[in-house]
Design a protein around this motif. Structure first.
Motif, PDB file in Angstrom:
ATOM      1  N   GLU A 205      38.165  10.712 -29.900  1.00  0.00           N
ATOM      2  CA  GLU A 205      38.652  10.644 -31.273  1.00  0.00           C
ATOM      3  C   GLU A 205      37.816  11.563 -32.140  1.00  0.00           C
ATOM      4  O   GLU A 205      36.591  11.536 -32.087  1.00  0.00           O
ATOM      5  CB  GLU A 205      38.547   9.212 -31.793  1.00  0.00           C
ATOM      6  N   LEU A 206      38.485  12.387 -32.932  1.00  0.00           N
ATOM      7  CA  LEU A 206      37.840  13.234 -33.923  1.00  0.00           C
ATOM      8  C   LEU A 206      38.289  12.756 -35.295  1.00  0.00           C
ATOM      9  O   LEU A 206      39.488  12.533 -35.521  1.00  0.00           O
ATOM     10  CB  LEU A 206      38.229  14.698 -33.719  1.00  0.00           C
ATOM     11  N   VAL A 207      37.341  12.588 -36.215  1.00  0.00           N
ATOM     12  CA  VAL A 207      37.624  12.024 -37.534  1.00  0.00           C
ATOM     13  C   VAL A 207      37.725  13.147 -38.575  1.00  0.00           C
ATOM     14  O   VAL A 207      36.890  14.055 -38.601  1.00  0.00           O
ATOM     15  CB  VAL A 207      36.530  11.006 -37.932  1.00  0.00           C
ATOM     16  N   PHE A 208      38.744  13.044 -39.424  1.00  0.00           N
ATOM     17  CA  PHE A 208      38.993  14.038 -40.471  1.00  0.00           C
ATOM     18  C   PHE A 208      39.168  13.347 -41.815  1.00  0.00           C
ATOM     19  O   PHE A 208      39.624  12.217 -41.888  1.00  0.00           O
ATOM     20  CB  PHE A 208      40.273  14.843 -40.158  1.00  0.00           C
ATOM     21  N   ASP A 209      38.839  14.073 -42.891  1.00  0.00           N
ATOM     22  CA  ASP A 209      39.049  13.568 -44.243  1.00  0.00           C
ATOM     23  C   ASP A 209      40.486  13.783 -44.708  1.00  0.00           C
ATOM     24  O   ASP A 209      40.985  13.038 -45.533  1.00  0.00           O
ATOM     25  CB  ASP A 209      38.107  14.255 -45.241  1.00  0.00           C
ATOM     26  N   ASP A 210      41.135  14.838 -44.184  1.00  0.00           N
ATOM     27  CA  ASP A 210      42.503  15.166 -44.581  1.00  0.00           C
ATOM     28  C   ASP A 210      43.313  15.466 -43.319  1.00  0.00           C
ATOM     29  O   ASP A 210      43.460  16.621 -42.913  1.00  0.00           O
ATOM     30  CB  ASP A 210      42.505  16.361 -45.537  1.00  0.00           C
TER      31      ASP A 210
END
Length: 95
Positions: free
Chosen positions: A43-48
């Motif tokens: 899983e890679l987390v993004f703000d947008d």
């Protein structure tokens, strides 16, 4: 009561365990169902998330589904060239 999800942390490592009632247990748009072991992935987390998905689609990357939204946030599954899944995730806003 069985929980659909568990979150375990040790130092910088975070392991998310999703049960059959979580979003990871849902079928894909083409009807594919998770088998034993589910759909394991990084899983890679993004703000947008929406902007990131748009950028990657413009580069020709292949997604397994569309963005799915739930109480914890939004996610989509990206397929790498070998068919491995990578979850792109945007946490829900905290109030």
């Amino acid at each position: 009561m069985r929980r659909p999800f568990a979150d375990v942390e040790r130092g910088a490592l975070r392991l998310l365990l999703s049960g059959e009632k979580s979003s990871a247990g849902r079928p894909m748009p083409d009807g594919a169902q998770p088998g034993p072991g589910g759909w394991n992935r990084f899983e890679l987390v993004f703000d947008d998330l929406a902007s990131e998905v748009e950028r990657l689609r413009a580069k020709g990357l292949k997604f397994r589904n569309d963005i799915v939204r739930g109480p914890g946030g939004a996610q989509i599954l990206l397929e790498d060239p070998s068919g491995n899944l990578i979850e792109l995730f945007q946490p829900a806003a905290q109030h």
